[in-house]
Structures are given as C-alpha cells and as structure tokens.
Design a protein around this motif. Structure first.
Motif, PDB file in Angstrom:
ATOM      1  N   ARG A  76      44.763 -10.413 108.907  1.00  0.00           N
ATOM      2  CA  ARG A  76      46.179 -10.524 108.568  1.00  0.00           C
ATOM      3  C   ARG A  76      46.799  -9.170 108.235  1.00  0.00           C
ATOM      4  N   SER A  77      46.082  -8.326 107.505  1.00  0.00           N
ATOM      5  CA  SER A  77      46.643  -7.019 107.139  1.00  0.00           C
ATOM      6  C   SER A  77      46.885  -6.161 108.374  1.00  0.00           C
ATOM      7  N   VAL A  78      45.943  -6.197 109.312  1.00  0.00           N
ATOM      8  CA  VAL A  78      46.119  -5.423 110.538  1.00  0.00           C
ATOM      9  C   VAL A  78      47.291  -5.969 111.346  1.00  0.00           C
ATOM     10  N   PHE A  79      47.415  -7.294 111.396  1.00  0.00           N
ATOM     11  CA  PHE A  79      48.535  -7.903 112.115  1.00  0.00           C
ATOM     12  C   PHE A  79      49.868  -7.511 111.486  1.00  0.00           C
ATOM     13  N   LEU A  80      49.947  -7.568 110.156  1.00  0.00           N
ATOM     14  CA  LEU A  80      51.196  -7.192 109.483  1.00  0.00           C
ATOM     15  C   LEU A  80      51.488  -5.705 109.649  1.00  0.00           C
ATOM     16  N   TRP A  81      50.443  -4.879 109.614  1.00  0.00           N
ATOM     17  CA  TRP A  81      50.659  -3.441 109.846  1.00  0.00           C
ATOM     18  C   TRP A  81      51.245  -3.202 111.229  1.00  0.00           C
ATOM     19  N   ARG A  82      50.726  -3.904 112.215  1.00  0.00           N
ATOM     20  CA  ARG A  82      51.249  -3.739 113.577  1.00  0.00           C
ATOM     21  C   ARG A  82      52.698  -4.197 113.666  1.00  0.00           C
ATOM     22  N   GLN A  83      53.028  -5.314 113.048  1.00  0.00           N
ATOM     23  CA  GLN A  83      54.377  -5.857 113.144  1.00  0.00           C
ATOM     24  C   GLN A  83      55.390  -5.056 112.322  1.00  0.00           C
ATOM     25  N   LEU A  84      54.973  -4.551 111.172  1.00  0.00           N
ATOM     26  CA  LEU A  84      55.921  -3.931 110.245  1.00  0.00           C
ATOM     27  C   LEU A  84      55.950  -2.411 110.320  1.00  0.00           C
ATOM     28  N   PHE A  85      54.898  -1.801 110.863  1.00  0.00           N
ATOM     29  CA  PHE A  85      54.854  -0.339 110.883  1.00  0.00           C
ATOM     30  C   PHE A  85      54.708   0.216 112.297  1.00  0.00           C
ATOM     31  N   TRP A  86      53.787  -0.321 113.068  1.00  0.00           N
ATOM     32  CA  TRP A  86      53.561   0.238 114.399  1.00  0.00           C
ATOM     33  C   TRP A  86      54.722  -0.070 115.344  1.00  0.00           C
ATOM     34  N   LEU A  87      55.065  -1.326 115.512  1.00  0.00           N
ATOM     35  CA  LEU A  87      56.101  -1.698 116.476  1.00  0.00           C
ATOM     36  C   LEU A  87      57.481  -1.141 116.124  1.00  0.00           C
ATOM     37  N   PRO A  88      57.908  -1.149 114.854  1.00  0.00           N
ATOM     38  CA  PRO A  88      59.239  -0.581 114.561  1.00  0.00           C
ATOM     39  C   PRO A  88      59.379   0.893 114.923  1.00  0.00           C
ATOM     40  N   PHE A  89      58.283   1.633 114.934  1.00  0.00           N
ATOM     41  CA  PHE A  89      58.367   3.050 115.284  1.00  0.00           C
ATOM     42  C   PHE A  89      58.606   3.269 116.774  1.00  0.00           C
ATOM     43  N   TRP A  90      58.529   2.224 117.572  1.00  0.00           N
ATOM     44  CA  TRP A  90      58.746   2.339 119.011  1.00  0.00           C
ATOM     45  C   TRP A  90      59.963   1.553 119.482  1.00  0.00           C
ATOM     46  N   ARG A  91      60.637   0.864 118.597  1.00  0.00           N
ATOM     47  CA  ARG A  91      61.732  -0.015 118.997  1.00  0.00           C
ATOM     48  C   ARG A  91      63.053   0.443 118.396  1.00  0.00           C
ATOM     49  N   ASN A  92      64.133  -0.108 118.966  1.00  0.00           N
ATOM     50  CA  ASN A  92      65.484   0.102 118.436  1.00  0.00           C
ATOM     51  C   ASN A  92      65.820   1.586 118.278  1.00  0.00           C
ATOM     52  N   GLU A  93      65.498   2.353 119.300  1.00  0.00           N
ATOM     53  CA  GLU A  93      65.833   3.780 119.346  1.00  0.00           C
ATOM     54  C   GLU A  93      65.166   4.586 118.234  1.00  0.00           C
ATOM     55  N   ASN A  94      64.090   4.068 117.689  1.00  0.00           N
ATOM     56  CA  ASN A  94      63.327   4.820 116.691  1.00  0.00           C
ATOM     57  C   ASN A  94      62.473   5.857 117.419  1.00  0.00           C
ATOM     58  N   VAL A  95      62.571   7.108 116.992  1.00  0.00           N
ATOM     59  CA  VAL A  95      61.887   8.199 117.692  1.00  0.00           C
ATOM     60  C   VAL A  95      60.581   8.596 117.008  1.00  0.00           C
ATOM     61  N   ILE A  96      60.183   7.878 115.966  1.00  0.00           N
ATOM     62  CA  ILE A  96      58.970   8.260 115.243  1.00  0.00           C
ATOM     63  C   ILE A  96      57.747   8.159 116.149  1.00  0.00           C
ATOM     64  N   GLY A  97      57.661   7.104 116.922  1.00  0.00           N
ATOM     65  CA  GLY A  97      56.518   6.959 117.816  1.00  0.00           C
ATOM     66  C   GLY A  97      56.426   8.094 118.812  1.00  0.00           C
ATOM     67  N   LEU A  98      57.564   8.447 119.420  1.00  0.00           N
ATOM     68  CA  LEU A  98      57.575   9.565 120.364  1.00  0.00           C
ATOM     69  C   LEU A  98      57.273  10.879 119.659  1.00  0.00           C
ATOM     70  N   GLN A  99      57.831  11.063 118.478  1.00  0.00           N
ATOM     71  CA  GLN A  99      57.588  12.294 117.718  1.00  0.00           C
ATOM     72  C   GLN A  99      56.109  12.470 117.420  1.00  0.00           C
ATOM     73  N   GLN A 100      55.470  11.416 116.944  1.00  0.00           N
ATOM     74  CA  GLN A 100      54.053  11.518 116.611  1.00  0.00           C
ATOM     75  C   GLN A 100      53.195  11.692 117.857  1.00  0.00           C
ATOM     76  N   SER A 101      53.625  11.106 118.961  1.00  0.00           N
ATOM     77  CA  SER A 101      52.880  11.290 120.209  1.00  0.00           C
ATOM     78  C   SER A 101      52.931  12.743 120.664  1.00  0.00           C
ATOM     79  N   VAL A 102      54.108  13.360 120.549  1.00  0.00           N
ATOM     80  CA  VAL A 102      54.241  14.770 120.929  1.00  0.00           C
ATOM     81  C   VAL A 102      53.402  15.654 120.008  1.00  0.00           C
ATOM     82  N   LEU A 103      53.452  15.377 118.708  1.00  0.00           N
ATOM     83  CA  LEU A 103      52.651  16.165 117.769  1.00  0.00           C
ATOM     84  C   LEU A 103      51.157  15.978 118.019  1.00  0.00           C
TER      85      LEU A 103
END
Length: 351
Positions: free
Chosen positions: A180-207
């Motif tokens: 459950r913790s891993v599932f919630l982490w994915r839903q609340l932290f991982w996916l939001p960094f890639w959605r709705n024009e959030n650039v955190i995922g791209l930023q961390q990928s470049v870094l």
C-alpha cells in the motif's frame, strides 16, 4: 502576470544560482563573453555556414522561452486569456511585451559580450566589426520574434481530442494493494511529477542523465576534458540531483499535508518513503560507477580514496535528505561544502 511568474521562477532558483555562482563564477563570466561571438564569427565564414551558425544561435536564444513557456503562461491562465474579447493586434502586442521580459536581459548580455570583444579587439575582428554587430542585432531581433511566436502558440486553443468517447459508468470494485505504501507513493508523488505540466519529472531526468554522463566520462578518463573538472561536474550533479529531488518531495508533502491528515491512515511511513526515494537516483549513479570501475580497473576500488569518496558522498546525500529543518541558507552551505569536499577527494582518484 508574466512578470510575476518570472519573479516566482527566479525565487525558486535562488538557492541553485547561489550554488552555481559560487562554484562556477569564472566559467559563467567566460560564457557571458562568448554569447556574441557567433555573430562576429559568422562574418568570416562562407554564407551557408554563416547562415547555419546564425540560425542555430537564434534558436538557442529562444530556448529559455520554450522551456519557460509553461511558467510564463500556465494552462489556467492561458485558458482565461483565450476568453477575453481582445483584438488580434492587442494580443500580438501583449505577446511581444511578454517576450521582451526574456529578451531584454539577453540583449543586455549580448551588449556586454560585444563590448568585451570590441575592447579586446583581436586582429581578425577589426575588419568585420560593423557587419558582426549587425548580425548580432539581427540574431537578437529574430529571437524576439520567434519568442513572441512561441507565446502566441501557447495561447492557441488546444485541438479537440480525436475520437473521444463519452464517459461510461463502471462499477467500482475496491482493491486492497499488497504494497500500500508503494502504491500511494506512486499515486501521490511519482505520477504528479509527470502530469499537469509539472516539470519535476523532466528536471530530475535531465539531472540524472547529467550525473550519469559526467560520472561515466570521469571514470573513463575522457582525454578532452580535465579530470578534476569532470570530477567537479559529477560531484555537483550528484548533490544537486538529490537536493532538487528532496526539495520537490518536501513541497509535495506540504501540498498533500491537509489531505493526508484527514485520511484514516498513518502518513509518516509514506512521507519517509517519499523522502528516501529521492536518494535512489544518486545512489544508483554511485553504484553504477562502482560497477564500471570493477569492470575497467578493479584495482581502483581497492584504493582508499575510492572508499573515502563513496562514504563522503553517502554521508552528504543522507545529510541533505535527513536534515529538513535547515534554513535555506544553511542548505546552500551544506550543498556547496558537499560539492567542494567530494571534488577535492575525487581529484585524487587518478593521481
């Protein structure tokens, strides 16, 4: 609104710029002096090469506008502006004015760079001063026009989805996830960094890509770049990758805090998992570097400097994530000292 968005963006980068200026101030000054060089250099080349160089310079000058387009005009603001009954001429004037917020500082940088070259006045430059200045001005104006076009495209209404189907009602079946913790982490932290024009995922990928590439070049002893410089880049990339990731996670936790407090579950484990996950990319780069050394030169792994570097890097990364109550200034000091310590230790690797 665009001015306010740029101020917010500048505030978010304040700590990063302090780190960058402290570590690479002379390099930044050198890059500033080079920014006007393509305009002068193009006048000494055949016209196909000159046009290609000028076009590349104009496109690179537009790159900040392309990268910051979502900051300048968020989706909600763009949707609101589309509803205003403004004539096309006024819209274009507004787009040009917004582009000017980005182009005027770049124009100042061009002027400073051109002044440096004119003061130095190398022999090859003396015969092409006037056309070189004209070419530099044309590059800047062309970049301004292209930036205005980028902003205008941002304000265009999105195309309707092709073949969109009306939503259908489905029966909701609750599921209990084993992790459950891993599932919630994915839903609340991982996916939001890639959605709705959030650039955190791209930023961390470049870094992460920068850290991996610099570590690879450093350990392979690339001959074109001095090893201490590659060590500095690799160390800085590792630390900044963790620092930016931890900061993004802390900000997301602050956003989710009211919701997490209202849920009937203990959120401490979830937030700790999210913070610990920000360590994984940097440690993955360290492990990949150790594996590479094991393959190409196992004797290096037996050296004391290698162990000291690994332990110091681990301690620095754990301190960045494990000391959330540091002030902004204290965090900058921690990051800078970590980079300097790792660079000093890493410089002894190939000696």
């Amino acid at each position: 609104m665009a001015h306010h968005a740029l101020l917010q963006f500048a505030a978010s980068l304040a700590s990063s710029m302090e780190i960058l200026v402290f570590l690479a101030g002379p390099v930044l000054l050198g890059l500033l002096s080079v920014i006007a060089l393509p305009g002068f250099l193009a006048m000494t080349l055949p016209w196909p090469a000159a046009l290609s160089l000028l076009a590349a310079q104009a496109l690179l000058t537009c790159l900040p506008a392309w990268l910051l387009r979502k900051r300048l005009l968020p989706a909600s603001t763009a949707a609101w502006l589309r509803q205003l009954p403004l004539p096309p001429r006024l819209r274009w004037q507004a787009d040009i004015a917004v582009a000017g917020l980005l182009m005027l500082p770049l124009g100042l940088a061009y002027a400073v760079s051109a002044a440096i070259w004119l003061i130095q006045s190398p022999p090859w430059l003396r015969t092409i001063v006037a056309p070189g200045m004209a070419a530099t001005l044309i590059i800047w104006l062309l970049a301004w026009i292209l930036t205005s076009g980028i902003i205008a495209l941002r304000l265009r209404a999105p195309r309707p989805a092709q073949g969109a189907r009306p939503p259908t009602m489905t029966t909701y079946v609750p599921q209990r996830h084993r992790w459950r913790s891993v599932f919630l982490w994915r839903q609340l932290f991982w996916l939001p960094f890639w959605r709705n024009e959030n650039v955190i995922g791209l930023q961390q990928s470049v870094l992460l890509a920068t850290a991996g590439a610099s570590m690879l070049a450093w350990l392979l002893r690339t001959p074109l770049v001095p090893a201490p410089l590659l060590g500095l880049l690799a160390s800085a990339s590792l630390v900044i990758l963790t620092d930016r990731g931890d900061k993004a996670v802390r900000e997301q936790i602050a956003v989710l805090r009211p919701t997490l407090d209202a849920w009937p579950l203990a959120s401490t484990g979830l937030t700790r998992l999210a913070c610990a996950a920000s360590l994984l990319p940097a440690f993955a780069v360290l492990l990949a570097g150790a594996f590479l050394l094991y393959v190409i030169d196992p004797a290096v792994l037996q050296q004391r400097v290698t162990s000291v570097y690994a332990l110091t890097a681990s301690a620095a990364l754990l301190a960045i994530v494990g000391l959330p109550r540091l002030t902004a200034r204290g965090r900058v000091v921690l990051v800078v000292l970590s980079i300097l310590a790792l660079s000093a230790i890493g410089s002894e690797l190939w000696n």
